[in-house]
Design a protein around this motif. Structure first.
Motif, PDB file in Angstrom:
ATOM      1  N   UNK A 159     -43.560  19.241  -3.341  1.00 42.94           N
ATOM      2  CA  UNK A 159     -42.047  20.220  -2.750  1.00 42.94           C
ATOM      3  C   UNK A 159     -41.113  19.038  -2.256  1.00 42.94           C
ATOM      4  N   UNK A 160     -40.082  18.404  -3.194  1.00 43.72           N
ATOM      5  CA  UNK A 160     -39.381  17.362  -1.773  1.00 43.72           C
ATOM      6  C   UNK A 160     -37.451  18.055  -2.440  1.00 43.72           C
ATOM      7  N   UNK A 161     -37.696  17.506  -1.048  1.00 43.16           N
ATOM      8  CA  UNK A 161     -35.880  18.933  -1.001  1.00 43.16           C
ATOM      9  C   UNK A 161     -35.428  18.470   0.316  1.00 43.16           C
ATOM     10  N   UNK A 162     -34.283  18.438   1.040  1.00 42.65           N
ATOM     11  CA  UNK A 162     -33.257  18.208   2.432  1.00 42.65           C
ATOM     12  C   UNK A 162     -33.040  19.743   2.462  1.00 42.65           C
ATOM     13  N   UNK A 163     -33.360  20.484   2.235  1.00 43.72           N
ATOM     14  CA  UNK A 163     -32.707  21.518   2.683  1.00 43.72           C
ATOM     15  C   UNK A 163     -33.816  23.108   3.569  1.00 43.72           C
ATOM     16  N   UNK A 164     -33.431  23.951   4.060  1.00 42.54           N
ATOM     17  CA  UNK A 164     -33.775  24.903   4.107  1.00 42.54           C
ATOM     18  C   UNK A 164     -33.737  26.130   2.986  1.00 42.54           C
ATOM     19  N   UNK A 165     -34.606  27.272   2.658  1.00 40.34           N
ATOM     20  CA  UNK A 165     -34.217  28.450   1.406  1.00 40.34           C
ATOM     21  C   UNK A 165     -33.112  28.951   1.517  1.00 40.34           C
ATOM     22  N   UNK A 166     -31.926  28.838   0.645  1.00 39.83           N
ATOM     23  CA  UNK A 166     -30.879  29.659   1.025  1.00 39.83           C
ATOM     24  C   UNK A 166     -30.819  30.045  -0.004  1.00 39.83           C
ATOM     25  N   UNK A 167     -31.563  31.066  -1.378  1.00 36.89           N
ATOM     26  CA  UNK A 167     -31.194  31.299  -2.599  1.00 36.89           C
ATOM     27  C   UNK A 167     -32.922  31.991  -3.302  1.00 36.89           C
ATOM     28  N   UNK A 168     -32.669  33.031  -3.494  1.00 35.94           N
ATOM     29  CA  UNK A 168     -33.914  33.532  -4.329  1.00 35.94           C
ATOM     30  C   UNK A 168     -34.481  34.930  -3.547  1.00 35.94           C
ATOM     31  N   UNK A 169     -35.998  34.907  -3.317  1.00 39.46           N
ATOM     32  CA  UNK A 169     -36.725  35.709  -2.852  1.00 39.46           C
ATOM     33  C   UNK A 169     -37.257  34.842  -1.463  1.00 39.46           C
ATOM     34  N   UNK A 205     -33.150  24.989  11.566  1.00 35.91           N
ATOM     35  CA  UNK A 205     -34.575  24.088  12.366  1.00 35.91           C
ATOM     36  C   UNK A 205     -34.721  23.249  12.210  1.00 35.91           C
ATOM     37  N   UNK A 206     -34.892  22.575  12.546  1.00 36.06           N
ATOM     38  CA  UNK A 206     -35.111  21.106  12.124  1.00 36.06           C
ATOM     39  C   UNK A 206     -35.884  21.031  10.661  1.00 36.06           C
ATOM     40  N   UNK A 207     -35.399  19.877   9.926  1.00 37.53           N
ATOM     41  CA  UNK A 207     -36.146  20.542   8.210  1.00 37.53           C
ATOM     42  C   UNK A 207     -37.445  20.243   8.409  1.00 37.53           C
ATOM     43  N   UNK A 208     -38.013  18.646   9.303  1.00 38.20           N
ATOM     44  CA  UNK A 208     -39.566  18.473   9.783  1.00 38.20           C
ATOM     45  C   UNK A 208     -40.332  20.156   9.817  1.00 38.20           C
ATOM     46  N   UNK A 209     -39.890  19.673  10.526  1.00 34.00           N
ATOM     47  CA  UNK A 209     -40.470  21.638  11.245  1.00 34.00           C
ATOM     48  C   UNK A 209     -40.901  23.086  10.486  1.00 34.00           C
ATOM     49  N   UNK A 210     -39.318  22.979  10.064  1.00 34.62           N
ATOM     50  CA  UNK A 210     -39.529  24.410   9.058  1.00 34.62           C
ATOM     51  C   UNK A 210     -40.585  23.747   7.723  1.00 34.62           C
TER      52      UNK A 210
END
Length: 246
Positions: A147-157, A193-198
């Motif tokens: 999984x590659x991404x640049x943000x935290x979960x903000x949609x869905x369950x 939170x810092x993305x790497x920690x997240x």
């Protein structure tokens, strides 16, 4: 008599189909699902860097050598893009990679894949979708989602629910977190939170799971090559849970 034979055949058909399906599955060292973030925070230039990074990785002789060096000498791989909870699009279907020719065909498919941008960031939706992709003609010793991404979960369950269900199925979740250098409003940055920690605490999981951190999209190319080479290793070597690329 004919009726009994018909009923017997009808009852036996599902079992025969399952047996045929199992026999048809091609054994591979790894079933690898590449899940690529195309939410609004990833601008067109950054999206191109992602696709180019994956393309270059599958043309890399070191990666091809890694594929061929496993016990079975092959992997199966597919790629999809994701954004909102209900938006996941397969851009490269499952392919059997067993040498330079096949790896370059996969790279060509990535190069020709459509580039689209959507809105939100549903990591939970991406994990749910990825978990359903396994078992489509291949049987891997390991099942891995990248999984590659640049943000935290903000949609869905809730992400924790999707993650837990995937881990229960024996799926390994690895992460590639891209620390976007685009300035974030202070009020928003303070709440996240810092993305790497997240990614380390909320996303990755399973035996040998690890996280690669790209310090900006410019570092994505090197990060993704290292990540996939490590994922397809026949016996994943013990390594740091987090690797960083600047």
């Amino acid at each position: 008599m004919n009726r009994r034979l018909f009923l017997g055949a009808a009852l036996a058909a599902p079992a025969l189909l399952r047996t045929a399906s199992a026999r048809a599955a091609t054994p591979v060292d790894v079933e690898l699902v590449l899940a690529v973030d195309v939410s609004r925070s990833v601008d067109p230039e950054e999206q191109e860097m992602q696709f180019s990074g994956y393309e270059a990785a599958f043309r890399d002789p070191r990666l091809i050598e890694g594929i061929m060096g496993g016990p079975l000498g092959s992997i199966a791989c597919t790629m999809f893009t994701w954004s909102d909870w209900h938006i996941q699009n397969t851009v490269v279907p499952w392919m059997h990679l067993n040498g330079p020719e096949a790896a370059n065909r996969f790279a060509d498919a990535i190069a020709n894949a459509p580039r689209r941008t959507w809105l939100y960031t549903s990591i939970s939706g991406a994990i749910d979708h990825a978990a359903k992709q396994f078992g489509q003609g291949f049987e891997g010793t390991r099942k891995v989602v990248d999984i590659s991404g640049d943000g935290v979960n903000n949609s869905g369950r809730p992400l924790a629910e999707a993650r837990a269900e995937a881990l229960e199925q024996g799926i390994v979740l690895n992460g590639l977190a891209v620390l976007d250098r685009t300035p974030t409003p202070l009020s928003l940055a303070a709440a996240l939170p810092p993305l790497d920690d997240y990614y380390r605490n909320e996303v990755i999981g399973g035996p040998g799971a690890f996280l690669v951190v790209a310090e900006g999209f410019e570092a994505f190319d090197a990060a993704v090559r290292r990540k996939i080479i490590r994922e397809i290793a026949a016996v994943p070597a013990p390594g740091p849970q987090i690797e960083r690329f600047a």
